[in-house]
Every structure is written in C-alpha cells, then in structure tokens.
Design a protein around this motif. Structure first.
Motif, PDB file in Angstrom:
ATOM      1  N   THR A 105       0.828  -1.260   0.048  1.00 48.73           N
ATOM      2  CA  THR A 105      -0.002  -0.096   0.010  1.00 48.73           C
ATOM      3  C   THR A 105       0.797   1.296   0.075  1.00 48.73           C
ATOM      4  O   THR A 105       0.736   2.123  -0.842  1.00 48.73           O
ATOM      5  N   PRO A 106       1.874   1.463   0.924  1.00 46.33           N
ATOM      6  CA  PRO A 106       2.561   2.825   0.926  1.00 46.33           C
ATOM      7  C   PRO A 106       3.159   3.028  -0.520  1.00 46.33           C
ATOM      8  O   PRO A 106       3.246   4.145  -0.726  1.00 46.33           O
ATOM      9  N   ASN A 126      -2.081  -6.114  -6.452  1.00 44.35           N
ATOM     10  CA  ASN A 126      -2.189  -6.654  -4.881  1.00 44.35           C
ATOM     11  C   ASN A 126      -2.632  -5.381  -3.790  1.00 44.35           C
ATOM     12  O   ASN A 126      -3.856  -5.459  -3.440  1.00 44.35           O
ATOM     13  N   ALA A 127      -1.655  -4.501  -3.618  1.00 44.80           N
ATOM     14  CA  ALA A 127      -2.226  -3.407  -2.680  1.00 44.80           C
ATOM     15  C   ALA A 127      -3.483  -3.351  -2.288  1.00 44.80           C
ATOM     16  O   ALA A 127      -4.232  -2.886  -3.260  1.00 44.80           O
ATOM     17  N   THR A 129      -5.529  -1.514   0.780  1.00 48.78           N
ATOM     18  CA  THR A 129      -6.156  -0.375   1.377  1.00 48.78           C
ATOM     19  C   THR A 129      -7.013   0.247   0.479  1.00 48.78           C
ATOM     20  O   THR A 129      -6.990   0.625  -0.484  1.00 48.78           O
ATOM     21  N   PHE A 144      -7.912  -6.802  -4.508  1.00 52.78           N
ATOM     22  CA  PHE A 144      -8.724  -6.722  -3.457  1.00 52.78           C
ATOM     23  C   PHE A 144      -8.639  -5.803  -2.572  1.00 52.78           C
ATOM     24  O   PHE A 144      -7.971  -4.940  -2.626  1.00 52.78           O
ATOM     25  N   LEU A 146      -8.943  -5.003   1.943  1.00 53.31           N
ATOM     26  CA  LEU A 146      -9.118  -5.676   3.199  1.00 53.31           C
ATOM     27  C   LEU A 146     -10.475  -5.645   3.832  1.00 53.31           C
ATOM     28  O   LEU A 146     -11.024  -6.682   4.194  1.00 53.31           O
ATOM     29  N   PHE A 171      -0.182  -0.984   9.409  1.00 54.72           N
ATOM     30  CA  PHE A 171       0.022  -0.005   8.278  1.00 54.72           C
ATOM     31  C   PHE A 171      -1.506  -0.007   7.682  1.00 54.72           C
ATOM     32  O   PHE A 171      -2.426  -0.892   8.107  1.00 54.72           O
ATOM     33  N   PRO A 173      -3.354  -1.497   5.389  1.00 50.41           N
ATOM     34  CA  PRO A 173      -4.421  -2.815   5.153  1.00 50.41           C
ATOM     35  C   PRO A 173      -4.725  -3.264   6.665  1.00 50.41           C
ATOM     36  O   PRO A 173      -5.897  -3.819   6.784  1.00 50.41           O
ATOM     37  N   PHE A 223      -4.542  -9.996  10.358  1.00 53.14           N
ATOM     38  CA  PHE A 223      -3.924  -9.476   9.564  1.00 53.14           C
ATOM     39  C   PHE A 223      -2.649  -9.101   9.411  1.00 53.14           C
ATOM     40  O   PHE A 223      -2.259  -8.304  10.109  1.00 53.14           O
ATOM     41  N   PRO A 225       0.845  -8.998   6.238  1.00 55.29           N
ATOM     42  CA  PRO A 225       1.018  -9.206   4.692  1.00 55.29           C
ATOM     43  C   PRO A 225       1.325 -10.528   4.484  1.00 55.29           C
ATOM     44  O   PRO A 225       2.054 -11.168   5.610  1.00 55.29           O
ATOM     45  N   ALA A 226       0.848 -11.295   3.497  1.00 54.55           N
ATOM     46  CA  ALA A 226       1.012 -12.617   3.143  1.00 54.55           C
ATOM     47  C   ALA A 226       2.851 -12.732   3.168  1.00 54.55           C
ATOM     48  O   ALA A 226       3.546 -12.148   3.317  1.00 54.55           O
ATOM     49  N   PHE A 305      -3.096 -15.931  -4.030  1.00 53.82           N
ATOM     50  CA  PHE A 305      -3.834 -14.750  -4.484  1.00 53.82           C
ATOM     51  C   PHE A 305      -2.848 -13.733  -5.250  1.00 53.82           C
ATOM     52  O   PHE A 305      -3.640 -12.930  -5.775  1.00 53.82           O
TER      53      PHE A 305
HETATM   54  C1  PHB Z   1      -0.802  -4.045   1.555  1.00 50.77           C
HETATM   55  O1  PHB Z   1      -1.784  -3.496   0.740  1.00 50.77           O
HETATM   56  O2  PHB Z   1       0.203  -3.428   1.627  1.00 50.77           O
HETATM   57  C2  PHB Z   1      -0.908  -5.362   1.509  1.00 50.77           C
HETATM   58  C3  PHB Z   1      -2.164  -6.277   1.649  1.00 50.77           C
HETATM   59  C4  PHB Z   1      -2.238  -7.491   1.559  1.00 50.77           C
HETATM   60  C5  PHB Z   1      -0.972  -8.286   1.709  1.00 50.77           C
HETATM   61  C6  PHB Z   1       0.309  -7.844   1.658  1.00 50.77           C
HETATM   62  C7  PHB Z   1       0.192  -6.274   1.497  1.00 50.77           C
HETATM   63  O3  PHB Z   1      -1.012  -9.544   1.907  1.00 50.77           O
END
Ligand code: PHB
Length: 397
Positions: A105-106, A126-127, A129, A144, A146, A171, A173, A223, A225-226, A305
């Motif tokens: 996100t950042p 991915n990101a 937020t 996606f 969150l 942070f 998400p 939650f 980060p994966a 994902f």
């Molecule tokens: C992110 O938006 O920074 C983010 C979201 C989900 C993740 C990892 C990073 O699994």
C-alpha cells in the motif's frame, strides 16, 4: 519531368509495401513494479508469473504486430520513496504505456500522484487499502481490498465467537481490516475482547501472542502481509499453544497464503479464513490456471492470491489493448479498465466497479485441511457474492 516520375515511383512502391505490413509493429510497455527483495520479497515473482502466464496463454489474441514488454523493477518491499523513483523513471525515461504491480500500500500511494500527473493508467495487482483507488483517476484495482474480506469475516465470526481479539500489522491494510472486522462485530451486537497492532517490519510475534493468550479470547483475528510473515504468525500461535487453550485463529486469507501452507505445517490445520482466492478451489477456470502454473513453473509450485492478482490484472490490460487495436490512449484505456468483466477468473466471476475502479468479486469461507497429503485452503461456503468494496459503499451512506 520523366526523371522525376522515375524517382517517385519506386518510393511510392516502398510506401505501399510498408502499408502491407501489420500497421507498424507496436510494443506496449508495462512498467511493472513489485517486491523481489526485502519484506516478503517472495511475493513479487508470484505476481509477475501470474501476469506473464496470462499473456502467454492469450498471446494469440494480441492484435497483429502488437507485442507486450514488461519493464520489471524491484521496489524492495514497503519502500514508498523507492517505488516513486522507479515509477518516475519508467514514465519519463522509458515512456511506459502503463504502470502495474505493487504488493504494498505505501508504495501504491506514493505512485498515485505520478499516474495522475503523467496520465499513465496504473493497474494494481495487490495493494489492498481501500483508499488507494481514490488517490488517482488513473488507478484501477484488480486485486482486493481488506474491507472486502474482513467485513464479511466479522459478520460470520459474530455468529460463532463471543470474544474475538484482533491483531494486525500497523499500516494501511491492517488498519482497514481491524476497522472492518470491528465494525461488523459491533453491528452484530458484539464487541472485540482487545486489539493490538504490531510493527510491519520484522515483528517478534511471541510477546503479542502471550498477551492475547492472557486475555483468553475465543478467537484471534489476524491480518499481516502474506508471505513469510504469515508463517511467523502461525509458528508463534502454535508454539505458545493458543489453539490448545481454546483460541480459534481466523483472518482474511493473507494469514494462510497458499504458497506458505507447507512451511506452516500442522499449526495451520483448522484455521478459518475469508478470501477471494484459494489454489484448492475446484472451479474449472481455477483447475486450468493451476495446471498451467504447474506445467510452466514446476509440479511442486502452487499459485496464490498474488499470482491471481497478476493474472487478472493482465487480463484487464489485455482487454484494453485488444479493444484499442494496440494503440493505447490513456483515457480510453481507463474507460476500458473500468468496465472490465470476466465471468471466468480462477477466483470466480469478477468485474470492475466503474464508479470506483475497484474490483467486485465473491468472498469464500475456507478452512485449512489436509487434502491428498497437502495442506489446502478448502472453500466451504460463499459468504459474499459480487462484493463491492464495503468501505466505499459505506462512504455513500
Ligand atoms: C498491502 O496493501 O500493503 C498488502 C495487502 C495484503 C498483503 C500484503 C500487503 O497480503
């Protein structure tokens, strides 16, 4: 006069011959920024492989003479300054047609103003937020939010648990997931037993898990980060015996990310998550995706994902390329991205909400089980159909 005609004729012939070629060979340049090192640097290659696999499987659909080039850059993890610098170079020096990628996100937030200024469409793979897409009209998100997973997770959990505790990375998400889960819990008449935020970088989860254990909740919603961070959570959860003391681990699917399940081992068994994608899903489109992945990347490789974010992001880009016959206009591209739909993504039916440029998708409740000797996120129920980002839906009220 005669000589002049003689001189012109061969030139006209040459022009005609050129005209017969596919309308000037055209290369679409995609500035692809992802994380290949630093925190969860294992995720970048999943995104890239997903995008490249889509392109390979659909290469025949490219208009004649059009090719796609990825300009791959490593933002080194959550590093907004680096991401901004890379995006600037890709726009100014390399003159990319599109920006794509971004795990964190950042980094997406730092790139958003550049997309706006330069009018370069930016496809987020991915990101997650929620607010990111509101930061530039040139952003479309194919991953996606969150809120999409944590809000229905909270609604479901309110029926099962009385005292859930939340633990999130400190942070964007993480804050979104905590807010969404807590709101859903309270709307159902319940409350959370406690909430803790952990540092994004290199957290030691043991003291946090001890604090959670002492509070004796009936569930822990996590939650993070994966990637490797998820495995660290599962290890601390298992080592401190939280499951044995009656705490059920739940969360959005980041905490049981498919590619790490084998590293998590038995501690992951029975973890319940809500998410939009599982490699174990038995939809035909997913079976074909997983089979193509294993064919190209190895029989023991499993997509996750993030890989599907890359795949679907590339599908949306391909749609924009085809519809414009390979000549990309930024505003037309955004119009096409905004109206993209695919009834057959590996994750199920998806579309982009034209009003917000954010993905609309199903959310599934899953349980980690052992299937054919391997741990898998088994989808057990669809808890949300065609879910729009709930955060944006709430803003409208
Ligand atoms: C992110 O938006 O920074 C983010 C979201 C989900 C993740 C990892 C990073 O699994």
């Amino acid at each position: 006069m005669k000589t002049a005609i003689h001189w012109v004729a061969p030139l006209a012939g040459a022009i005609l011959a050129l005209g017969a070629l596919p309308a000037t060979a055209q290369t679409i340049k995609i500035g692809f920024i992802s994380s290949y090192s630093g925190l969860n640097g294992n995720l970048g290659p999943y995104m890239e492989r997903g995008a490249r696999l889509y392109l390979k499987e659909h290469a025949k659909e490219l208009p004649p003479g059009v090719s796609v080039e990825f300009l791959i850059r490593d933002d080194t993890g959550p590093n907004p300054d680096k991401a901004k610098q890379l995006a600037q170079e890709l726009i100014v020096r390399d003159k990319v047609n599109l920006l794509a990628g971004v795990i964190f996100t950042p980094n997406a937030m730092a790139m958003a103003p550049l997309a706006t200024e330069a009018k370069v469409p930016f496809v987020i793979m991915n990101a997650g937020t929620s607010v990111i897409t509101a930061r530039s009209p040139y952003i479309a998100r194919l991953s996606f939010t969150l809120w999409q997973s944590c809000y229905p997770l909270g609604q479901w959990a309110a029926k099962k648990f009385k005292r859930p505790y939340t633990l999130v990375s400190d942070f964007g998400p993480g804050h979104d997931c905590e807010d969404a889960f807590t709101k859903a819990t309270k709307e159902a008449g319940g409350d959370v037993a406690g909430s803790v935020r952990v540092p994004l970088m290199n957290p030691d989860f043991v003291p946090y898990m001890q604090r959670v254990k002492d509070a004796k909740p009936d569930a822990l919603m996590v939650f993070i980060p994966a990637g490797k961070t998820a495995t660290a959570v599962l290890k601390a959860f298992g080592d401190l015996g939280l499951a044995k003391s009656g705490v059920k681990l739940i969360g959005p699917g980041d905490v049981t990310t498919d590619e790490e399940l084998e590293n998590m081992g038995d501690a992951a068994l029975g973890v319940l998550t809500v998410h939009h994608y599982s490699a174990a899903a038995d939809r035909p489109a997913n079976k074909a995706f997983v089979a193509a992945w294993k064919r190209d990347y190895g029989a023991n490789e499993t997509p996750n994902f993030v890989a599907v974010g890359g795949w679907d992001g590339m599908a949306a880009i391909m749609h924009a390329i085809k519809a414009q016959n390979g000549k990309l206009d930024p505003d037309k591209t955004m119009d096409l991205l905004k109206n993209f739909k695919d009834a057959n993504s590996p994750r199920g039916p998806i579309s982009v909400d034209p009003a917000t440029r954010d993905i609309v998708q199903n959310e599934y409740l899953r349980e980690v089980r052992r299937v054919g000797g391997k741990l898998a996120n088994v989808e057990i129920e669809t808890v949300g159909t065609a879910v729009k980002d709930p955060w944006k839906e709430l803003q409208k009220k």
